[in-house]
Design a protein around this motif. Structure first.
Motif, PDB file in Angstrom:
ATOM      1  N   GLY A 106       0.806  -1.217   0.000  1.00  0.00           N
ATOM      2  CA  GLY A 106       0.000   0.000   0.000  1.00  0.00           C
ATOM      3  C   GLY A 106       0.834   1.261   0.000  1.00  0.00           C
ATOM      4  O   GLY A 106       0.303   2.361   0.084  1.00  0.00           O
ATOM      5  N   ALA A 107       2.164   1.104  -0.117  1.00  0.00           N
ATOM      6  CA  ALA A 107       3.063   2.248  -0.178  1.00  0.00           C
ATOM      7  C   ALA A 107       3.790   2.231  -1.501  1.00  0.00           C
ATOM      8  O   ALA A 107       3.984   1.172  -2.114  1.00  0.00           O
ATOM      9  N   GLY A 108       4.173   3.429  -1.977  1.00  0.00           N
ATOM     10  CA  GLY A 108       4.963   3.498  -3.197  1.00  0.00           C
ATOM     11  C   GLY A 108       6.383   3.016  -2.918  1.00  0.00           C
ATOM     12  O   GLY A 108       6.976   3.381  -1.902  1.00  0.00           O
ATOM     13  N   VAL A 109       6.925   2.199  -3.825  1.00  0.00           N
ATOM     14  CA  VAL A 109       8.290   1.694  -3.677  1.00  0.00           C
ATOM     15  C   VAL A 109       8.980   1.804  -5.044  1.00  0.00           C
ATOM     16  O   VAL A 109       8.417   1.434  -6.070  1.00  0.00           O
ATOM     17  N   PHE A 110      10.173   2.404  -5.037  1.00  0.00           N
ATOM     18  CA  PHE A 110      10.992   2.320  -6.237  1.00  0.00           C
ATOM     19  C   PHE A 110      12.431   2.073  -5.823  1.00  0.00           C
ATOM     20  O   PHE A 110      12.831   2.328  -4.680  1.00  0.00           O
ATOM     21  N   VAL A 111      13.191   1.527  -6.801  1.00  0.00           N
ATOM     22  CA  VAL A 111      14.593   1.170  -6.567  1.00  0.00           C
ATOM     23  C   VAL A 111      15.447   1.967  -7.531  1.00  0.00           C
ATOM     24  O   VAL A 111      15.093   2.127  -8.713  1.00  0.00           O
ATOM     25  N   ILE A 112      16.585   2.511  -7.041  1.00  0.00           N
ATOM     26  CA  ILE A 112      17.525   3.227  -7.894  1.00  0.00           C
ATOM     27  C   ILE A 112      18.866   2.519  -7.834  1.00  0.00           C
ATOM     28  O   ILE A 112      19.199   1.860  -6.830  1.00  0.00           O
TER      29      ILE A 112
ATOM     30  N   GLY B 222      14.666   3.744 -16.028  1.00  0.00           N
ATOM     31  CA  GLY B 222      15.808   4.249 -16.771  1.00  0.00           C
ATOM     32  C   GLY B 222      16.025   5.740 -16.609  1.00  0.00           C
ATOM     33  O   GLY B 222      17.067   6.276 -17.007  1.00  0.00           O
ATOM     34  N   SER B 223      15.081   6.438 -16.020  1.00  0.00           N
ATOM     35  CA  SER B 223      15.226   7.895 -15.830  1.00  0.00           C
ATOM     36  C   SER B 223      15.975   8.195 -14.533  1.00  0.00           C
ATOM     37  O   SER B 223      15.950   7.404 -13.571  1.00  0.00           O
ATOM     38  N   ASP B 224      16.649   9.315 -14.529  1.00  0.00           N
ATOM     39  CA  ASP B 224      17.327   9.757 -13.305  1.00  0.00           C
ATOM     40  C   ASP B 224      16.257  10.206 -12.292  1.00  0.00           C
ATOM     41  O   ASP B 224      15.486  11.136 -12.568  1.00  0.00           O
ATOM     42  N   MET B 225      16.192   9.529 -11.157  1.00  0.00           N
ATOM     43  CA  MET B 225      15.149   9.820 -10.143  1.00  0.00           C
ATOM     44  C   MET B 225      15.174  11.282  -9.713  1.00  0.00           C
ATOM     45  O   MET B 225      14.134  11.950  -9.642  1.00  0.00           O
ATOM     46  N   HIS B 226      16.351  11.809  -9.431  1.00  0.00           N
ATOM     47  CA  HIS B 226      16.436  13.175  -8.895  1.00  0.00           C
ATOM     48  C   HIS B 226      16.010  14.202  -9.934  1.00  0.00           C
ATOM     49  O   HIS B 226      15.207  15.098  -9.645  1.00  0.00           O
ATOM     50  N   ASP B 227      16.534  14.067 -11.141  1.00  0.00           N
ATOM     51  CA  ASP B 227      16.204  15.047 -12.167  1.00  0.00           C
ATOM     52  C   ASP B 227      14.733  14.995 -12.549  1.00  0.00           C
ATOM     53  O   ASP B 227      14.105  16.027 -12.808  1.00  0.00           O
TER      54      ASP B 227
ATOM     55  N   THR C  32      13.194   0.024 -10.967  1.00  0.00           N
ATOM     56  CA  THR C  32      11.880  -0.596 -10.830  1.00  0.00           C
ATOM     57  C   THR C  32      11.002   0.297  -9.975  1.00  0.00           C
ATOM     58  O   THR C  32      11.497   1.084  -9.161  1.00  0.00           O
ATOM     59  N   ALA C  33       9.699   0.172 -10.167  1.00  0.00           N
ATOM     60  CA  ALA C  33       8.720   0.913  -9.373  1.00  0.00           C
ATOM     61  C   ALA C  33       7.449   0.093  -9.306  1.00  0.00           C
ATOM     62  O   ALA C  33       6.980  -0.428 -10.331  1.00  0.00           O
ATOM     63  N   ASN C  34       6.882  -0.021  -8.099  1.00  0.00           N
ATOM     64  CA  ASN C  34       5.677  -0.844  -7.959  1.00  0.00           C
ATOM     65  C   ASN C  34       4.438  -0.067  -8.417  1.00  0.00           C
ATOM     66  O   ASN C  34       4.498   1.158  -8.661  1.00  0.00           O
ATOM     67  N   PRO C  35       3.321  -0.777  -8.609  1.00  0.00           N
ATOM     68  CA  PRO C  35       2.111  -0.097  -9.090  1.00  0.00           C
ATOM     69  C   PRO C  35       1.682   1.100  -8.232  1.00  0.00           C
ATOM     70  O   PRO C  35       1.191   2.098  -8.750  1.00  0.00           O
ATOM     71  N   ARG C  36       1.832   0.971  -6.891  1.00  0.00           N
ATOM     72  CA  ARG C  36       1.408   2.087  -6.027  1.00  0.00           C
ATOM     73  C   ARG C  36       2.243   3.330  -6.294  1.00  0.00           C
ATOM     74  O   ARG C  36       1.736   4.443  -6.306  1.00  0.00           O
ATOM     75  N   ALA C  37       3.543   3.160  -6.541  1.00  0.00           N
ATOM     76  CA  ALA C  37       4.406   4.292  -6.844  1.00  0.00           C
ATOM     77  C   ALA C  37       3.983   4.952  -8.149  1.00  0.00           C
ATOM     78  O   ALA C  37       3.919   6.184  -8.254  1.00  0.00           O
ATOM     79  N   ARG C  38       3.689   4.107  -9.192  1.00  0.00           N
ATOM     80  CA  ARG C  38       3.283   4.661 -10.479  1.00  0.00           C
ATOM     81  C   ARG C  38       1.961   5.424 -10.334  1.00  0.00           C
ATOM     82  O   ARG C  38       1.767   6.495 -10.932  1.00  0.00           O
ATOM     83  N   HIS C  39       1.045   4.911  -9.478  1.00  0.00           N
ATOM     84  CA  HIS C  39      -0.242   5.580  -9.281  1.00  0.00           C
ATOM     85  C   HIS C  39      -0.070   6.930  -8.559  1.00  0.00           C
ATOM     86  O   HIS C  39      -0.666   7.928  -8.974  1.00  0.00           O
ATOM     87  N   LEU C  40       0.740   6.923  -7.487  1.00  0.00           N
ATOM     88  CA  LEU C  40       0.933   8.171  -6.732  1.00  0.00           C
ATOM     89  C   LEU C  40       1.602   9.229  -7.593  1.00  0.00           C
ATOM     90  O   LEU C  40       1.283  10.428  -7.479  1.00  0.00           O
ATOM     91  N   LEU C  41       2.546   8.818  -8.445  1.00  0.00           N
ATOM     92  CA  LEU C  41       3.284   9.773  -9.260  1.00  0.00           C
ATOM     93  C   LEU C  41       2.574  10.109 -10.570  1.00  0.00           C
ATOM     94  O   LEU C  41       2.967  11.063 -11.256  1.00  0.00           O
ATOM     95  N   GLY C  42       1.541   9.328 -10.922  1.00  0.00           N
ATOM     96  CA  GLY C  42       0.816   9.591 -12.170  1.00  0.00           C
ATOM     97  C   GLY C  42       1.687   9.380 -13.382  1.00  0.00           C
ATOM     98  O   GLY C  42       1.559  10.131 -14.369  1.00  0.00           O
ATOM     99  N   ARG C  43       2.544   8.391 -13.307  1.00  0.00           N
ATOM    100  CA  ARG C  43       3.474   8.142 -14.415  1.00  0.00           C
ATOM    101  C   ARG C  43       3.475   6.654 -14.748  1.00  0.00           C
ATOM    102  O   ARG C  43       3.258   5.815 -13.871  1.00  0.00           O
ATOM    103  N   SER C  44       3.774   6.340 -16.038  1.00  0.00           N
ATOM    104  CA  SER C  44       3.837   4.942 -16.465  1.00  0.00           C
ATOM    105  C   SER C  44       5.204   4.356 -16.149  1.00  0.00           C
ATOM    106  O   SER C  44       6.167   5.078 -15.868  1.00  0.00           O
TER     107      SER C  44
END
Length: 599
Positions: A9-15, A41-46, A23-35
């Motif tokens: 139930g929490a957003g999780v991503f790995v860098i 492959g994107s830089d998390m900070h930028d 990687t990013a779990n479905p909850r993370a993609r939902h909270l961020l509104g991104r696919s």
């Protein structure tokens, strides 16, 4: 493990070690509104990390990337991530190093939407700030209210009010009031401007009259009894009347970009107007501040109305007492003098009186009394009791005790006057002496006899109940007659309790003080005796009446008297006994010397 990862139930991503998302779990993609394709492959900070205002966060300040640098877990609740739709997502997060075979290969970030919690915290902070502001306003109102009721001096009160409003409610404050008794006349009585005291002083004084058709801010406040708000546009308008110009001068000398003009009023009348201004560009007054200023102005108006009513009552009471303080008779070489010292407060003016008159048999009387109460009604009752005593005594040769009994019965059956204290005495003797005092005392402080060599004693005989008790309660009490010799050159002093008793001194201490000062003044002229006695004791609070008699020296048989008889014409040459505020009233039938002013 994939099912667990996807179902959290929490957003999780790995860098990885470079900060790129692996990687990013479905909850993370939902909270961020991104696919997933947009994230992986994107830089998390930028891509995601932003300031609260949407600006880019310097990479060196990124607390998530610091986990890759030092290998230590980190967490926080003050970070924002950029959503796909351009909005910011406040998050509460925790980042932990991702280790494999003892080596750090990246980091795992777990985060929750912190919007609800942040909104609640911001609302709580806003409520606390509003509460602190309200508390500060209430404290100021309480402080101002305390100062408003601490003095009956209207000018002093208004100066304090202007000073207390700066700087909390404005950068300067000014108060204009109507001149009493002159319709339309105004006067600026207070200006408080901390940065320019000279200008503040110069701006005080008379103002032009209030025009009937004026629409100036002061005129509208005085006529409408409602606050008038002045913004930059209103302050830029040219003045149309002399009063407008005088009000505009405040802003020209002291500055101002916004202001409020509030009437000082009650339900019955408007006493003046309070102007409070701010000089900072873009400043304005909130609705809450307008309510506070209106409330303070109303309180000031109530105090001004109370002061006006007190002064009216004081004037009426003093006028009544002035009319009753008749000229004193002079019999032979006997010298008499009297003083009336008004109370400092209108609420304390009341029933003190002195009197002296000739009876039908030619005997001189001395009377001192005090009707219970300290108000205008007490002064009216005093006049009633005084006149009843005169009417009952003047044509009777009976002892003072019978006069006092008749007065007690008259008060009970024909008057609504409350209890009263009184000393009634007859001064009897031959033209050349000796002289005696025959008296009764109805609950009053005892007369004081001072001999020429400074010996003093209180005449404590003749005591009976207060007037208004015995007959009303059918107690059958009386007043024993008393008499005492009055030695040559001695002084007999009758006084009311205001001379010897106050809130800070009990009556026993006051009597001792009176005795000490009277002894020291025994050889003074009787007029100087009373003036100096009042100056030394300095009575405060209650009003005070004094009546003094000076016995002449022994005179050889046949030696002529300096004044053989009492005559109304001679008495009329004396001072009328008018009372003057804060000044003892002199009552004597001695003619004034050239250039002398009777007080």
């Amino acid at each position: 493990m994939r099912a667990v990862f996807d179902s959290l139930g929490a957003g999780v991503f790995v860098i990885d070690l470079t900060g790129r998302l692996t990687t990013a779990n479905p909850r993370a993609r939902h909270l961020l509104g991104r696919s997933g394709d947009e994230l992986l492959g994107s830089d998390m900070h930028d891509l995601l990390h932003r300031e609260p205002d949407g600006g880019t966060v310097p990479r060196g300040r990124c607390r998530v990337l610091s986990v890759l640098d030092d290998g230590q877990p980190n967490e926080g609740s003050d970070e924002f991530l950029l959503r796909g739709d351009g909005s910011l997502l406040p998050i509460i997060w925790a980042a932990t190093p991702l280790r494999h075979d003892g080596a750090t290969e990246g980091a795992v970030v777990v985060f929750h939407d912190f919007s609800l919690h942040r909104d609640t915290a911001e609302q709580t902070a806003a409520h606390l700030a509003a509460l602190e502001e309200l508390t500060a306003r209430l404290s100021m109102v309480a402080e101002v209210s305390t100062d408003l009721i601490s003095t009956m001096d209207t000018s002093d009160m208004l100066n304090r009010l202007a000073g207390l409003l700066v700087p909390d409610m404005g950068d300067w404050a000014a108060i204009d009031v109507r001149t009493p008794g002159q319709t339309g006349e105004l006067r600026r009585v207070a200006v408080h401007a901390p940065g320019d005291h000279a200008a503040a002083r110069s701006l005080r004084g008379p103002l032009p009259p209030l025009p009937e058709a004026s629409r100036s801010s002061v005129a509208r406040a005085l006529r409408g009894a409602q606050p008038v708000v002045l913004d930059a546009a209103a302050l830029a308008e040219p003045p149309r009347t002399p009063l407008d110009a005088a009000h505009r001068e405040l802003f020209e000398r002291l500055g101002g970009t916004s202001a409020v003009v509030v009437p000082l009023h009650t339900r019955r009348q408007v006493f003046g107007a309070l102007t409070v201004a701010r000089t900072a560009p873009g400043s304005s007054y909130s609705e809450a501040e307008l309510l506070v200023l209106a409330d303070l102005a109303r309180r000031a108006g109530l105090v001004m109305e109370g002061a006006e009513l007190f002064e009216q009552q004081r004037h009426v009471a003093e006028t009544m007492q002035r009319q009753l303080l008749t000229p004193l008779p002079q019999v032979g070489d006997l010298r008499m003098a009297a003083r009336y010292w008004p109370a400092q407060s209108a609420a304390e003016i009341g029933g003190d009186w002195y009197d002296s008159f000739l009876l039908g048999d030619g005997v001189l009387t001395m009377v001192i009394g005090d009707v219970v109460g300290h108000d205008l009604k007490a002064a009216a009752h005093m006049a009633e009791v005084r006149n009843m005593l005169r009417a009952l005594a003047w044509d009777r040769t009976e002892p003072p005790s019978l006069i006092m009994r008749r007065l007690d019965e008259a008060m009970t059956h024909t008057s609504d006057a409350p209890m009263a204290t009184c000393v009634f005495g007859r001064v009897e003797g031959q033209e050349g002496g000796p002289w005696q005092l025959h008296w009764v005392n109805a609950g009053h402080p005892p007369p004081l006899l001072i001999t020429a060599d400074g010996h003093t004693r209180f005449l404590e005989d003749g005591h009976g109940p207060l007037l208004g008790i015995s007959s009303a309660l059918h107690m059958g009490l009386g007043w024993p007659n008393a008499h005492a010799e009055l030695p040559p050159r001695s002084t007999l002093l009758l006084y009311t309790d205001g001379l010897v008793e106050s809130r800070t001194r009990d009556i026993e201490a006051g009597l001792a003080t009176l005795r000490r000062h009277a002894a020291a003044l025994a050889r003074r002229d009787i007029e100087e005796f009373l003036d100096e006695l009042l100056a030394r004791i300095g009575p405060s609070g209650d009003d005070v009446a004094l009546l003094a008699l000076r016995i002449p020296p022994e005179r050889a048989a046949g030696e002529p008297s300096r004044q053989h008889a009492y005559s109304p014409a001679a008495a009329d040459r004396g001072a009328p006994g008018a009372s003057v505020k804060d000044t003892p009233v002199r009552d004597t039938s001695e003619p004034e010397q050239p250039g002398e002013t009777t007080r």
